[in-house]
Design a protein around this motif. Structure first.
Motif, short mmCIF file in Angstrom:
data_model
loop_
_atom_site.label_atom_id
_atom_site.label_comp_id
_atom_site.label_asym_id
_atom_site.label_seq_id
_atom_site.Cartn_x
_atom_site.Cartn_y
_atom_site.Cartn_z
N VAL A 211 0.86 -1.19 0.00
CA VAL A 211 0.00 0.00 0.00
C VAL A 211 0.89 1.23 0.00
O VAL A 211 1.71 1.41 0.90
CB VAL A 211 -0.94 0.01 1.22
CG1 VAL A 211 -1.83 1.25 1.19
CG2 VAL A 211 -1.79 -1.25 1.25
N ASN A 212 0.72 2.07 -1.00
CA ASN A 212 1.49 3.31 -1.10
C ASN A 212 0.61 4.49 -0.68
O ASN A 212 -0.62 4.42 -0.75
CB ASN A 212 1.98 3.51 -2.54
CG ASN A 212 2.92 4.69 -2.66
OD1 ASN A 212 3.86 4.81 -1.87
ND2 ASN A 212 2.69 5.56 -3.62
N GLU A 213 1.25 5.57 -0.24
CA GLU A 213 0.51 6.74 0.19
C GLU A 213 1.15 8.00 -0.36
O GLU A 213 2.33 8.02 -0.73
CB GLU A 213 0.44 6.82 1.72
CG GLU A 213 1.77 7.09 2.39
CD GLU A 213 1.61 7.33 3.88
OE1 GLU A 213 2.47 8.02 4.46
OE2 GLU A 213 0.64 6.82 4.46
N ASN A 214 0.34 9.06 -0.44
CA ASN A 214 0.80 10.37 -0.88
C ASN A 214 0.00 11.42 -0.14
O ASN A 214 -1.24 11.35 -0.10
CB ASN A 214 0.63 10.52 -2.40
CG ASN A 214 1.26 11.80 -2.92
OD1 ASN A 214 2.12 12.38 -2.26
ND2 ASN A 214 0.84 12.24 -4.09
N HIS A 215 0.68 12.37 0.46
CA HIS A 215 0.04 13.40 1.29
C HIS A 215 -0.79 12.75 2.39
O HIS A 215 -1.96 13.13 2.63
CB HIS A 215 -0.84 14.32 0.44
CG HIS A 215 -0.06 15.11 -0.58
ND1 HIS A 215 0.78 16.14 -0.24
CD2 HIS A 215 0.01 15.00 -1.93
CE1 HIS A 215 1.33 16.65 -1.32
NE2 HIS A 215 0.88 15.96 -2.37
N ASN A 219 -2.96 5.95 -1.86
CA ASN A 219 -3.29 6.26 -3.25
C ASN A 219 -2.84 5.19 -4.23
O ASN A 219 -3.04 5.35 -5.44
CB ASN A 219 -2.66 7.60 -3.65
CG ASN A 219 -1.14 7.51 -3.77
OD1 ASN A 219 -0.51 6.70 -3.09
ND2 ASN A 219 -0.56 8.34 -4.60
N GLY A 220 -2.23 4.09 -3.77
CA GLY A 220 -1.77 3.06 -4.68
C GLY A 220 -1.71 1.70 -4.00
O GLY A 220 -1.52 1.61 -2.78
N LEU A 221 -1.90 0.64 -4.79
CA LEU A 221 -1.86 -0.71 -4.25
C LEU A 221 -1.19 -1.63 -5.27
O LEU A 221 -1.53 -1.61 -6.47
CB LEU A 221 -3.27 -1.21 -3.94
CG LEU A 221 -3.39 -2.55 -3.21
CD1 LEU A 221 -4.50 -2.49 -2.18
CD2 LEU A 221 -3.67 -3.67 -4.20
N ILE A 222 -0.20 -2.40 -4.81
CA ILE A 222 0.50 -3.38 -5.64
C ILE A 222 0.22 -4.76 -5.08
O ILE A 222 0.43 -5.02 -3.89
CB ILE A 222 2.02 -3.11 -5.66
CG1 ILE A 222 2.30 -1.74 -6.31
CG2 ILE A 222 2.75 -4.21 -6.42
CD1 ILE A 222 3.76 -1.34 -6.26
N SER A 238 -11.06 6.89 -3.13
CA SER A 238 -12.34 6.78 -2.39
C SER A 238 -12.22 5.79 -1.24
O SER A 238 -13.09 4.92 -1.05
CB SER A 238 -13.48 6.36 -3.34
OG SER A 238 -13.61 7.27 -4.39
N VAL A 239 -11.16 5.90 -0.46
CA VAL A 239 -10.95 5.00 0.67
C VAL A 239 -11.85 5.42 1.83
O VAL A 239 -11.88 6.59 2.22
CB VAL A 239 -9.47 5.02 1.11
CG1 VAL A 239 -9.26 4.09 2.30
CG2 VAL A 239 -8.58 4.61 -0.05
N PHE A 325 -13.01 0.71 -0.89
CA PHE A 325 -12.14 1.55 -1.73
C PHE A 325 -12.39 1.19 -3.19
O PHE A 325 -13.05 0.20 -3.52
CB PHE A 325 -10.66 1.36 -1.37
CG PHE A 325 -10.20 -0.06 -1.27
CD1 PHE A 325 -9.83 -0.79 -2.40
CD2 PHE A 325 -10.14 -0.70 -0.04
CE1 PHE A 325 -9.42 -2.09 -2.31
CE2 PHE A 325 -9.73 -2.03 0.06
CZ PHE A 325 -9.36 -2.72 -1.08
N THR A 326 -11.83 2.02 -4.07
CA THR A 326 -11.96 1.86 -5.52
C THR A 326 -10.57 1.72 -6.13
O THR A 326 -9.65 2.46 -5.76
CB THR A 326 -12.69 3.07 -6.14
OG1 THR A 326 -13.94 3.23 -5.50
CG2 THR A 326 -12.90 2.86 -7.62
N LEU A 327 -10.43 0.77 -7.05
CA LEU A 327 -9.16 0.50 -7.71
C LEU A 327 -9.30 0.72 -9.21
O LEU A 327 -10.34 0.42 -9.80
CB LEU A 327 -8.70 -0.93 -7.44
CG LEU A 327 -8.50 -1.35 -5.99
CD1 LEU A 327 -8.17 -2.83 -5.90
CD2 LEU A 327 -7.41 -0.52 -5.33
N LYS A 328 -8.22 1.23 -9.80
CA LYS A 328 -8.14 1.35 -11.26
C LYS A 328 -6.81 0.77 -11.70
O LYS A 328 -5.75 1.21 -11.25
CB LYS A 328 -8.27 2.81 -11.70
CG LYS A 328 -8.35 2.94 -13.21
CD LYS A 328 -8.65 4.36 -13.64
CE LYS A 328 -8.83 4.43 -15.16
NZ LYS A 328 -9.14 5.81 -15.61
#
Length: 362
Positions: A211-215, A219-222, A238-239, A325-328
């Motif tokens: 799980v990555n984060e920003n501010h 904001n990201g998931l691998i 949309s977490v 949450f929502t993933l793209k």
């Protein structure tokens, strides 16, 4: 009803009021694009204190003649009032038409015509050659021989390591803790100065979620399947954590949930759906009544974790648990995570893929 001369007098008066209040924002900055349709009724405000010469009070609501255009009214307040009344009239006519159609269908019973298909982006989706046929022999062979076959055959149970970027903040930490309660056989390890490539050899016997984060916001998931891949990279948005969900249920139990996959119809969507389903053991405990849902719609994957309740023999209720949450999808990579020398099967390219809104890739 008002006479045409009265309407013209009303328009002149409203325009005079608009000129006098021009400094206070009487004129709108944007041109109005809507007009009243020919033959539709428009309501005109009539002051209650005004009376005719004979002493008879005029009606409160009057109709304008056909073809009258609302944008001719330059006064902002009057124009907004007239437009609001026109929208109310349109809404009433629409509800009346629905009620009439419903009564006709009930009267016809079984002889009623089938309901028309609603016009949506999904219903007008462009045909994709990569769409998977569930009855295809090639698809069945791939499912029996791919990397996740042992999971679906219940020969092995998934083990998951959930890790984060360096020094995660509170919101990311709580998200990882809630993900560990949702996925069985999972362990959380918070990143402390270690790069992702150095973490991979330590968890070679596990799949891992990064799980990555920003501010200070995730904001990201691998998601990577070890030891041979594949690896997917998602953008997260949309977490909502446990306390932020309205009308939430109690905390999840230790029962293994059921897994539901919706709308993963292409080859790419089939691969992503298999990776998502491999996070959960395939021997669900139905006593817990918990469901993990991955719903794909217009290239977005919505994750929900819910519990269903039997209210009666015919009614079933749903309680949403944690988290949502929502993933793209950003990329699908062969092997483990390698951003520099990795071989990518699919990469999201916005300048090429957003030319047609009705074409979806999952």
């Amino acid at each position: 009803s008002l006479m045409i001369s009265d309407v013209e007098h009303f328009i002149k008066g409203a325009n005079t009021m608009a000129k006098s209040g021009e400094k206070s924002g009487g004129h709108g900055k944007k041109s109005l694009k809507w007009k009243a349709a020919t033959g539709e009724l428009q309501e005109a405000p009539v002051a209650e204190h005004e009376a005719t010469e004979s002493g008879v009070q005029p009606p409160k609501m009057a109709t304008f003649p056909p073809g009258f255009s609302i944008p001719e009214i330059k006064n902002k307040q009057w124009r907004h009032l007239m437009f609001t009344r026109w929208k109310q009239q349109q809404r009433k006519e629409k509800l009346a038409a629905k009620k009439k159609l419903k009564n006709e269908r009930e009267a016809l019973g079984d002889k009623a015509p089938p309901k028309p298909i609603p016009k949506t982006i999904d219903s007008h989706r462009v045909y994709d050659e990569a769409k998977v046929d569930p009855n295809d022999e090639e698809v069945a062979y791939d499912e029996a021989t791919d990397e996740f076959a042992s999971y679906f055959n219940r020969q092995t149970s998934p083990k998951i390591l959930i890790t984060t970027s360096d020094r995660p903040h509170g919101r990311t930490v709580r998200l990882c803790e809630q993900l560990s309660t949702v996925t069985p056989n999972s362990h959380v390890y918070y990143g402390r100065g270690l790069a992702l490539k150095k973490i991979i050899p330590q968890c070679i016997s596990r799949d891992f979620i990064f799980v990555n984060e920003n501010h200070k916001t995730p904001n990201g998931l691998i998601l990577s399947h070890l030891p041979n891949g594949p690896t997917t990279h998602f953008k997260m948005s949309s977490v909502r954590l446990h306390k932020e969900i309205k009308r939430r249920g109690k905390d999840p139990t230790e029962h293994i949930p059921e897994v539901m996959l919706n709308n993963f119809t292409t080859w790419l969507g089939h691969s992503v759906g298999c990776m998502a389903a491999s996070l959960f053991p395939h021997n669900p405990k139905f006593i817990g009544r918990q469901v993990a849902t991955f719903h794909n719609q217009q290239n977005y994957t919505f994750f929900r974790f819910q519990r269903y309740l039997f209210k009666s023999e015919k009614k079933v209720g749903i309680q949403e648990l944690e988290p949502r949450f929502t993933l793209k999808l950003r990329s699908l990579q062969k092997g483990t995570f390698d951003s520099k020398y990795g071989e990518y099967e699919w990469v999201h390219k916005s300048w090429e893929m957003h030319t047609n809104r009705r074409k979806f890739y999952l």
